[in-house]
Design an enzyme around this catalytic site. Structure first.
Site, short mmCIF file in Angstrom:
data_model
loop_
_atom_site.label_atom_id
_atom_site.label_comp_id
_atom_site.label_asym_id
_atom_site.label_seq_id
_atom_site.Cartn_x
_atom_site.Cartn_y
_atom_site.Cartn_z
N LYS A 85 0.77 -0.81 -0.17
CA LYS A 85 -0.23 -0.22 -0.45
C LYS A 85 0.68 1.45 0.19
O LYS A 85 0.51 2.43 -0.29
CB LYS A 85 -0.78 0.14 0.94
CG LYS A 85 -2.13 -0.84 1.02
CD LYS A 85 -3.30 -0.54 2.06
CE LYS A 85 -4.39 -1.38 1.62
NZ LYS A 85 -4.27 -2.86 2.30
N GLU A 107 -9.47 7.60 3.91
CA GLU A 107 -11.22 6.34 5.13
C GLU A 107 -9.76 5.35 4.87
O GLU A 107 -8.98 4.63 4.31
CB GLU A 107 -12.61 6.29 4.61
CG GLU A 107 -12.20 5.30 3.76
CD GLU A 107 -12.12 5.72 2.08
OE1 GLU A 107 -12.37 6.52 1.58
OE2 GLU A 107 -11.50 4.22 1.12
N SER A 384 1.72 -10.48 -1.01
CA SER A 384 1.23 -8.39 -0.83
C SER A 384 1.61 -8.03 0.49
O SER A 384 2.17 -6.48 0.38
CB SER A 384 -0.34 -8.17 -0.86
OG SER A 384 -1.04 -9.25 -0.49
C1 LIG Z 1 -5.27 -4.33 1.69
C2 LIG Z 1 -4.68 -4.81 1.27
C3 LIG Z 1 -4.93 -5.51 0.22
C4 LIG Z 1 -5.70 -5.96 -0.79
O1 LIG Z 1 -5.81 -4.54 -1.62
P1 LIG Z 1 -6.06 -4.99 -2.90
O2 LIG Z 1 -5.90 -3.50 -3.20
O3 LIG Z 1 -6.56 -5.82 -3.77
O4 LIG Z 1 -4.36 -5.46 -3.18
C5 LIG Z 1 -4.03 -7.20 0.28
N1 LIG Z 1 -2.96 -7.34 1.03
C6 LIG Z 1 -2.38 -6.75 1.74
C7 LIG Z 1 -1.57 -7.21 2.69
C8 LIG Z 1 -3.23 -5.32 2.06
O5 LIG Z 1 -2.92 -4.94 3.31
#
Ligand SMILES: *Cc1c(COP(=O)(O)O)cnc(C)c1O
Length: 400
Positions: A85, A107, A384
């Site tokens: 993010k 938000e 992610s």
């Molecule tokens: C917020 C988040 C997601 C989901 O958001 P996407 O916009 O679909 O990427 C996925 N993995 C992590 C670690 C997150 O913090």
């Protein structure tokens, strides 16, 4: 109104008072896209602050354990703040500064996007206000504290269900009122144009890096990309650089929650159960300023979604994903809460990496798919985020 359309999806569905702000944002974004100074500053921060490029790790033990395709992990868990993010938060904050905005609003549901935004604002010296439902604040105390420690004002939202939907409404209300000096920092490939395109572009560094990295170690492109899909930004970030590589298959993994038939999930693309189940189903709708698939109750209300991972727990999905699915360029599936938890355990034991519960949904799909693929096939899975934020949940659920 064809602006920012992905086929029939996307667009700009906002109050008239916000149209000038979107036009201003679009013009500013178009300008920085080709501005070498902006790009140099962004890339410098990605390198020296975020820690990019993040590694592409060959998961050798997991590969042998599953006995099929070779598995590589794109390590967004190693980015500053522990998830992807931050890439988007920094890009938008830099852009807002260029536009002369002094104030950022956002938000947050689980608080992850709020923390990313608060971090970028602290680094670049902008005032930051984050709206958060009271229920979410109680559930996510550590992230509330993190944001406050980073100098951000967290404003509790006490209307409606006191969760993300209500926080979105409050943030939009704030933006309408303060649009001259305020930038609304959206956290995924959602919202009105230009957000889905802009957020994708800021996240596309993930895929461009992964593409170069796999070419370096394997001398060829992967067969399969796998990523979890909440709003869809980490998946689009990985997919974008490979869209023209027709032989590279792409798969997004949504949150199947307790099962599609229970209605407690966030799998917008999953076919509804044969008997109709609880009646919760995804239909074309408008949420958060964009047209896409939205999980709804039989009478057209936005459904209460459920996932063990807060980051995947959202009733709509980025419009570009809906379009890629129509085009059959990307496929979509889901993993259940229990499958994600099992995947946390497998990746932790096999590779020494505790993934975020969101990322574990992508890993769960790898566990199902890799054994059925030939040994010379290559999968790149987007990790992610890291699992530290989820330890309480994981401990509770995996307790003997
Ligand atoms: C917020 C988040 C997601 C989901 O958001 P996407 O916009 O679909 O990427 C996925 N993995 C992590 C670690 C997150 O913090």
């Amino acid at each position: 109104m064809n602006k920012g359309k992905f086929g029939p999806y996307g667009g700009q569905f906002v109050p008239e008072t916000l149209m000038p702000a979107l036009a201003e944002l679009e013009a500013a974004y178009e300008a920085v896209k080709t501005d070498p100074d902006f790009q140099a500053e962004f890339n410098h921060l990605l390198k020296t602050y975020v820690g990019r490029p993040t590694p592409l790790t060959y998961a050798g033990r997991l590969t042998r354990f599953l006995g099929g395709a070779k598995i590589y992990l794109k390590r967004e868990d190693l980015a500053h703040t522990g998830a992807h993010k931050i890439n988007n938060a920094l890009g938008q904050t830099l852009l807002a500064k260029r536009m002369g905005k002094q104030r950022i609003i956002a938000e947050t549901g689980a608080g992850q996007h709020g923390v990313g935004t608060a971090t970028a604002c602290a680094l670049l010296g902008l005032e930051c206000v984050v709206y958060m439902g009271e229920v979410d604040m109680a559930r996510q105390q550590p992230n509330v504290f993190r944001m406050r420690l980073l100098g951000t004002e967290v404003r509790p939202v006490s209307s409606g269900s006191r969760t993300l939907k209500d926080a979105i409404n409050e943030a939009i209300r704030d933006w309408v009122t303060n649009v001259r000096n305020t930038h609304y920092l959206l956290g995924s490939v959602l919202g009105p144009h230009p957000y889905p395109t802009m957020v994708r572009d800021f996240q596309s560094v993930i895929g461009y890096e992964a593409r170069a990295q796999i070419l370096e170690v394997e001398g060829r492109l992967p067969d399969f990309l796998i990523a979890c899909v909440g709003g869809g930004s980490n998946a689009m970030g990985l997919f974008h650089a490979f869209l023209d590589d027709k032989k590279v298959d792409m798969l997004g993994v949504e949150a199947g929650g307790s099962g599609i038939e229970t209605g407690k999930h966030a799998a917008r693309f999953a076919p509804p159960p044969a008997d109709g189940g609880t009646g919760v189903a995804a239909r074309l709708g408008v949420l958060h300023g964009t047209k896409s698939f939205v999980l709804q109750t039989p009478d057209g209300q936005i459904a209460e979604t459920h996932s063990i991972s807060a980051g995947l727990d959202y009733p709509s999905v980025g419009p570009e994903h809906a379009w890629l699915r129509d085009l059959e360029r990307a496929g979509y599936t889901y993993a259940l809460d229990d499958e994600a938890l099992a995947a946390v355990k497998v990746l932790s034991e096999q590779e020494g990496i505790i993934p975020a519960l969101e990322s574990a949904h992508a890993v769960a799909e790898v566990i199902k798919r890799a054994p059925r693929m030939p040994k010379d096939a290559i999968i790149v899975v987007n990790l992610s985020g890291r699992g530290d934020k989820d330890l309480d949940t994981i401990m509770r659920e995996l307790a003997p």
